[in-house]
Design a protein around this motif. Structure first.
Motif, short mmCIF file in Angstrom:
data_model
loop_
_atom_site.label_atom_id
_atom_site.label_comp_id
_atom_site.label_asym_id
_atom_site.label_seq_id
_atom_site.Cartn_x
_atom_site.Cartn_y
_atom_site.Cartn_z
N ARG A 63 -9.71 7.48 4.46
CA ARG A 63 -11.21 7.50 4.88
C ARG A 63 -11.24 6.21 5.85
O ARG A 63 -10.52 5.23 5.75
N ARG A 96 -8.32 3.77 -0.40
CA ARG A 96 -8.32 2.46 0.55
C ARG A 96 -6.97 2.28 0.95
O ARG A 96 -6.78 1.62 2.10
N ALA A 124 -14.19 3.71 2.53
CA ALA A 124 -13.07 3.60 1.20
C ALA A 124 -13.44 2.59 0.37
O ALA A 124 -13.09 2.67 -0.70
N ALA A 125 -14.30 1.50 0.80
CA ALA A 125 -14.66 0.44 0.15
C ALA A 125 -15.30 0.77 -1.30
O ALA A 125 -15.52 0.28 -2.21
N LEU A 163 -12.63 2.70 6.75
CA LEU A 163 -12.44 1.37 5.71
C LEU A 163 -13.80 1.22 5.02
O LEU A 163 -13.87 1.16 3.81
N ASP A 164 -15.02 1.49 5.67
CA ASP A 164 -16.29 1.14 5.35
C ASP A 164 -16.81 2.10 3.99
O ASP A 164 -17.35 1.92 3.16
N HIS A 192 -14.87 3.37 -3.16
CA HIS A 192 -14.12 4.54 -3.87
C HIS A 192 -12.82 3.73 -4.41
O HIS A 192 -12.51 2.75 -3.73
N GLU A 193 -12.51 3.98 -5.65
CA GLU A 193 -11.24 3.42 -6.39
C GLU A 193 -10.17 3.86 -5.43
O GLU A 193 -9.05 3.11 -5.23
N GLU A 230 0.86 -1.08 -0.07
CA GLU A 230 0.13 -0.02 0.08
C GLU A 230 1.07 1.27 -0.04
O GLU A 230 0.51 2.07 -0.65
N ALA A 258 -6.25 3.79 4.53
CA ALA A 258 -7.49 3.19 5.20
C ALA A 258 -6.83 1.83 5.72
O ALA A 258 -6.97 1.42 6.98
N LEU A 259 -6.44 0.95 4.99
CA LEU A 259 -5.90 -0.39 5.22
C LEU A 259 -4.53 -0.34 6.31
O LEU A 259 -4.57 -1.05 7.21
#
Length: 145
Positions: free
Chosen positions: A99, A111, A104-105, A101-102, A107-108, A59, A114-115
């Motif tokens: 963002r 993520r 961010a999932a 995680l909920d 959006h492209e 990431e 967030a991970l």
């Protein structure tokens, strides 16, 4: 234990170490970084950290390569039971705020950090300007269990 026998010595803390991998602005660098990190951690007996560390490094390096135009670097450091993984890039602009995680999932983009925030024990970033290099360093840490 009998009174005259000394207590066993505790295992010594492994010596600190650090590796840097300089990478071009190329998406293939993400795979090279993951495989290099896996080898480093395996050689240092830190197999239990490999899967999460690979995700985090991927990431960080992916962000550095996708969102900047210059070279980048992966840095990995072990000290006092903590693994620090970081990515340097030549862009001094701060990374976008992660963002939840909920969100961010859906959006492209967005993520990755967030991970990182969800999987790492701690994370952060700071601007760099030394030895003629400018940019930023985004890092995270994993504590050994």
């Amino acid at each position: 234990m009998p009174e005259n026998e000394p207590e066993p010595e505790p295992e010594p803390e492994p010596e600190p170490w650090e590796y840097s991998l300089y990478i071009p602005n190329d998406l293939r660098a993400v795979t090279v970084s993951r495989r290099t990190l896996r080898l480093i951690l395996t050689m240092h007996g830190l197999i239990s950290l490999v899967d999460v560390a690979e995700l985090l490094a991927a990431e960080l390096v992916s962000n550095a390569v996708r969102h900047t135009k210059g070279p980048a670097a992966l840095r990995v450091r072990w000290s006092v039971g903590v693994l620090r993984i970081g990515a340097w890039d030549a862009d001094p602009e701060p990374p976008e705020r992660p963002r939840p995680l909920d969100q961010a999932a859906d959006h492209e983009d967005g993520r990755g950090l967030a991970l990182v925030r969800a999987c790492a024990d701690t994370w952060g970033w700071h601007p760099l300007s030394r030895h003629g290099n400018r940019g930023k360093y985004v890092w995270c840490e994993l504590k050994a269990a």
